[in-house]
Scaffold this motif. Structure first.
Motif, PDB file in Angstrom:
ATOM      1  N   GLY A  30       1.007   2.781  12.483  1.00 34.36           N
ATOM      2  CA  GLY A  30       1.126   1.599  13.332  1.00 34.36           C
ATOM      3  C   GLY A  30       1.523   0.402  12.499  1.00 34.36           C
ATOM      4  O   GLY A  30       1.706   0.505  11.284  1.00 34.36           O
ATOM      5  N   LYS A  31       1.669  -0.748  13.143  1.00 32.49           N
ATOM      6  CA  LYS A  31       2.075  -1.975  12.455  1.00 32.49           C
ATOM      7  C   LYS A  31       0.837  -2.737  11.989  1.00 32.49           C
ATOM      8  O   LYS A  31       0.104  -3.302  12.800  1.00 32.49           O
ATOM      9  CB  LYS A  31       2.902  -2.846  13.400  1.00 32.49           C
ATOM     10  N   PRO A  32       0.591  -2.765  10.672  1.00 32.38           N
ATOM     11  CA  PRO A  32      -0.587  -3.479  10.177  1.00 32.38           C
ATOM     12  C   PRO A  32      -0.446  -4.986  10.377  1.00 32.38           C
ATOM     13  O   PRO A  32       0.643  -5.533  10.233  1.00 32.38           O
ATOM     14  CB  PRO A  32      -0.637  -3.120   8.690  1.00 32.38           C
ATOM     15  N   GLN A  33      -1.542  -5.627  10.694  1.00 28.96           N
ATOM     16  CA  GLN A  33      -1.536  -7.071  10.922  1.00 28.96           C
ATOM     17  C   GLN A  33      -2.123  -7.859   9.760  1.00 28.96           C
ATOM     18  O   GLN A  33      -1.837  -9.043   9.617  1.00 28.96           O
ATOM     19  CB  GLN A  33      -2.299  -7.401  12.212  1.00 28.96           C
ATOM     20  N   THR A  34      -2.962  -7.215   8.951  1.00 26.79           N
ATOM     21  CA  THR A  34      -3.587  -7.892   7.814  1.00 26.79           C
ATOM     22  C   THR A  34      -3.327  -7.093   6.534  1.00 26.79           C
ATOM     23  O   THR A  34      -2.916  -5.925   6.586  1.00 26.79           O
ATOM     24  CB  THR A  34      -5.114  -8.027   8.002  1.00 26.79           C
ATOM     25  N   VAL A  35      -3.612  -7.711   5.402  1.00 26.91           N
ATOM     26  CA  VAL A  35      -3.475  -7.033   4.118  1.00 26.91           C
ATOM     27  C   VAL A  35      -4.376  -5.804   4.084  1.00 26.91           C
ATOM     28  O   VAL A  35      -3.963  -4.728   3.638  1.00 26.91           O
ATOM     29  CB  VAL A  35      -3.790  -7.986   2.941  1.00 26.91           C
ATOM     30  N   ARG A  36      -5.599  -5.939   4.581  1.00 23.57           N
ATOM     31  CA  ARG A  36      -6.530  -4.803   4.610  1.00 23.57           C
ATOM     32  C   ARG A  36      -5.914  -3.629   5.374  1.00 23.57           C
ATOM     33  O   ARG A  36      -5.914  -2.494   4.902  1.00 23.57           O
ATOM     34  CB  ARG A  36      -7.864  -5.189   5.241  1.00 23.57           C
ATOM     35  N   GLU A  37      -5.376  -3.887   6.551  1.00 27.71           N
ATOM     36  CA  GLU A  37      -4.773  -2.824   7.357  1.00 27.71           C
ATOM     37  C   GLU A  37      -3.578  -2.190   6.637  1.00 27.71           C
ATOM     38  O   GLU A  37      -3.390  -0.972   6.684  1.00 27.71           O
ATOM     39  CB  GLU A  37      -4.347  -3.356   8.718  1.00 27.71           C
ATOM     40  N   LEU A  38      -2.778  -3.009   5.964  1.00 29.61           N
ATOM     41  CA  LEU A  38      -1.633  -2.503   5.208  1.00 29.61           C
ATOM     42  C   LEU A  38      -2.093  -1.579   4.088  1.00 29.61           C
ATOM     43  O   LEU A  38      -1.587  -0.463   3.929  1.00 29.61           O
ATOM     44  CB  LEU A  38      -0.821  -3.664   4.629  1.00 29.61           C
ATOM     45  N   LEU A  39      -3.070  -2.023   3.308  1.00 25.99           N
ATOM     46  CA  LEU A  39      -3.557  -1.229   2.178  1.00 25.99           C
ATOM     47  C   LEU A  39      -4.213   0.069   2.642  1.00 25.99           C
ATOM     48  O   LEU A  39      -4.001   1.129   2.047  1.00 25.99           O
ATOM     49  CB  LEU A  39      -4.532  -2.051   1.338  1.00 25.99           C
ATOM     50  N   VAL A  40      -4.994  -0.021   3.719  1.00 20.89           N
ATOM     51  CA  VAL A  40      -5.649   1.183   4.250  1.00 20.89           C
ATOM     52  C   VAL A  40      -4.594   2.174   4.739  1.00 20.89           C
ATOM     53  O   VAL A  40      -4.662   3.370   4.434  1.00 20.89           O
ATOM     54  CB  VAL A  40      -6.654   0.818   5.364  1.00 20.89           C
ATOM     55  N   SER A  41      -3.611   1.702   5.473  1.00 23.21           N
ATOM     56  CA  SER A  41      -2.561   2.588   6.001  1.00 23.21           C
ATOM     57  C   SER A  41      -1.778   3.258   4.876  1.00 23.21           C
ATOM     58  O   SER A  41      -1.532   4.466   4.918  1.00 23.21           O
ATOM     59  CB  SER A  41      -1.598   1.808   6.894  1.00 23.21           C
ATOM     60  N   LEU A  42      -1.353   2.483   3.881  1.00 24.96           N
ATOM     61  CA  LEU A  42      -0.595   3.048   2.769  1.00 24.96           C
ATOM     62  C   LEU A  42      -1.431   4.038   1.961  1.00 24.96           C
ATOM     63  O   LEU A  42      -0.933   5.086   1.542  1.00 24.96           O
ATOM     64  CB  LEU A  42      -0.079   1.940   1.853  1.00 24.96           C
ATOM     65  N   THR A  43      -2.702   3.728   1.757  1.00 25.39           N
ATOM     66  CA  THR A  43      -3.576   4.616   0.990  1.00 25.39           C
ATOM     67  C   THR A  43      -3.806   5.926   1.728  1.00 25.39           C
ATOM     68  O   THR A  43      -3.696   7.006   1.142  1.00 25.39           O
ATOM     69  CB  THR A  43      -4.920   3.932   0.682  1.00 25.39           C
ATOM     70  N   ARG A  44      -4.109   5.850   3.011  1.00 25.83           N
ATOM     71  CA  ARG A  44      -4.325   7.075   3.795  1.00 25.83           C
ATOM     72  C   ARG A  44      -3.063   7.938   3.816  1.00 25.83           C
ATOM     73  O   ARG A  44      -3.139   9.160   3.673  1.00 25.83           O
ATOM     74  CB  ARG A  44      -4.800   6.746   5.202  1.00 25.83           C
ATOM     75  N   LEU A  45      -1.904   7.320   3.969  1.00 19.75           N
ATOM     76  CA  LEU A  45      -0.644   8.051   3.947  1.00 19.75           C
ATOM     77  C   LEU A  45      -0.441   8.717   2.585  1.00 19.75           C
ATOM     78  O   LEU A  45      -0.084   9.900   2.499  1.00 19.75           O
ATOM     79  CB  LEU A  45       0.521   7.110   4.251  1.00 19.75           C
ATOM     80  N   GLY A  46      -0.670   7.974   1.512  1.00 26.40           N
ATOM     81  CA  GLY A  46      -0.513   8.516   0.167  1.00 26.40           C
ATOM     82  C   GLY A  46      -1.439   9.689  -0.106  1.00 26.40           C
ATOM     83  O   GLY A  46      -1.043  10.688  -0.706  1.00 26.40           O
ATOM     84  N   VAL A  47      -2.678   9.601   0.348  1.00 25.34           N
ATOM     85  CA  VAL A  47      -3.638  10.697   0.153  1.00 25.34           C
ATOM     86  C   VAL A  47      -3.185  11.928   0.935  1.00 25.34           C
ATOM     87  O   VAL A  47      -3.213  13.049   0.404  1.00 25.34           O
ATOM     88  CB  VAL A  47      -5.064  10.266   0.564  1.00 25.34           C
ATOM     89  N   ARG A  48      -2.747  11.741   2.172  1.00 25.73           N
ATOM     90  CA  ARG A  48      -2.265  12.883   2.967  1.00 25.73           C
ATOM     91  C   ARG A  48      -1.067  13.548   2.287  1.00 25.73           C
ATOM     92  O   ARG A  48      -1.011  14.777   2.190  1.00 25.73           O
ATOM     93  CB  ARG A  48      -1.902  12.444   4.389  1.00 25.73           C
ATOM     94  N   GLN A  49      -0.120  12.754   1.803  1.00 27.10           N
ATOM     95  CA  GLN A  49       1.053  13.314   1.134  1.00 27.10           C
ATOM     96  C   GLN A  49       0.654  14.038  -0.151  1.00 27.10           C
ATOM     97  O   GLN A  49       1.164  15.122  -0.453  1.00 27.10           O
ATOM     98  CB  GLN A  49       2.071  12.215   0.824  1.00 27.10           C
ATOM     99  N   TYR A  50      -0.248  13.460  -0.900  1.00 32.52           N
ATOM    100  CA  TYR A  50      -0.734  14.067  -2.135  1.00 32.52           C
ATOM    101  C   TYR A  50      -1.386  15.418  -1.849  1.00 32.52           C
ATOM    102  O   TYR A  50      -1.098  16.419  -2.509  1.00 32.52           O
ATOM    103  CB  TYR A  50      -1.726  13.114  -2.801  1.00 32.52           C
ATOM    104  N   ASN A  51      -2.252  15.454  -0.839  1.00 32.92           N
ATOM    105  CA  ASN A  51      -2.955  16.689  -0.506  1.00 32.92           C
ATOM    106  C   ASN A  51      -2.020  17.750   0.071  1.00 32.92           C
ATOM    107  O   ASN A  51      -2.253  18.945  -0.119  1.00 32.92           O
ATOM    108  CB  ASN A  51      -4.101  16.403   0.465  1.00 32.92           C
ATOM    109  N   GLU A  52      -0.969  17.347   0.750  1.00 38.44           N
ATOM    110  CA  GLU A  52      -0.031  18.302   1.357  1.00 38.44           C
ATOM    111  C   GLU A  52       0.859  18.973   0.321  1.00 38.44           C
ATOM    112  O   GLU A  52       1.359  20.072   0.555  1.00 38.44           O
ATOM    113  CB  GLU A  52       0.835  17.605   2.400  1.00 38.44           C
ATOM    114  N   ARG A  53       1.084  18.346  -0.816  1.00 41.92           N
ATOM    115  CA  ARG A  53       1.996  18.911  -1.817  1.00 41.92           C
ATOM    116  C   ARG A  53       1.575  20.298  -2.276  1.00 41.92           C
ATOM    117  O   ARG A  53       2.413  21.145  -2.544  1.00 41.92           O
ATOM    118  CB  ARG A  53       2.107  17.990  -3.023  1.00 41.92           C
ATOM    119  N   ARG A  54       0.289  20.533  -2.383  1.00 38.17           N
ATOM    120  CA  ARG A  54      -0.202  21.830  -2.843  1.00 38.17           C
ATOM    121  C   ARG A  54       0.091  22.909  -1.805  1.00 38.17           C
ATOM    122  O   ARG A  54       0.301  24.064  -2.136  1.00 38.17           O
ATOM    123  CB  ARG A  54      -1.694  21.789  -3.112  1.00 38.17           C
ATOM    124  N   ASP A  55       0.121  22.538  -0.539  1.00 40.70           N
ATOM    125  CA  ASP A  55       0.280  23.512   0.528  1.00 40.70           C
ATOM    126  C   ASP A  55       1.727  23.786   0.898  1.00 40.70           C
ATOM    127  O   ASP A  55       1.990  24.490   1.865  1.00 40.70           O
ATOM    128  CB  ASP A  55      -0.475  23.025   1.777  1.00 40.70           C
TER     129      ASP A  55
END
Length: 139
Positions: free
Chosen positions: A29-54
């Motif tokens: 979604g479209k983050p409205q605050t810095v917190r939302e931006l950082l949380v969204s990018l971090t969650r996306l990065g973790v998902r991508q990191y975890n998917e690489r093994r699979d």
């Protein structure tokens, strides 16, 4: 609804190039605050990191295009890794703490965003820049 943003990542003293190629990220979604931006990018990065093994790739190799693309981001990797999966909540907590501790700075175009509660100044073509200020933060 997904939302696309452009992000540049820099490290002081490591990259002397004036212009680093932005990387595109698709957020939930479209983050409205810095917190939302950082949380969204971090969650996306973790998902991508975890998917690489699979991905099921036994022998990792990189094409010239992949090498050039990854080099523009500052790191070349085959994508293979060992160990346990990253934990999203722990990664988010670490991301927010590092921001508050000043390990990295976030800019929306030329405007520095200094607090987690800062609203994102959305406009067409906005590019976010993350600048790591310490050599021990890991990227």
């Amino acid at each position: 609804m997904s939302f696309t943003i452009q992000v540049k990542m820099k490290r002081l003293g490591k990259q002397n190039r004036a212009d680093i190629t932005p990387v595109t990220f698709e957020l939930d979604g479209k983050p409205q605050t810095v917190r939302e931006l950082l949380v969204s990018l971090t969650r996306l990065g973790v998902r991508q990191y975890n998917e690489r093994r699979d991905e099921g790739q036994i022998l990792a190799y990189l094409t010239q295009e992949e090498i050039a693309s990854q080099a523009s981001r500052g790191k070349i990797s085959s994508g293979l890794r060992g160990g346990a999966d990253a934990v999203e909540d722990a990664a988010v907590e670490n991301t927010l703490q590092c921001f508050e501790d000043g390990i990295y700075r976030v800019f929306a175009d030329e405007e520095e965003l200094t607090a987690l509660s800062d609203e994102i100044p959305w406009k067409d073509g906005i590019v976010f820049t993350f600048i790591r200020l310490t050599m021990l933060s890991g990227w």
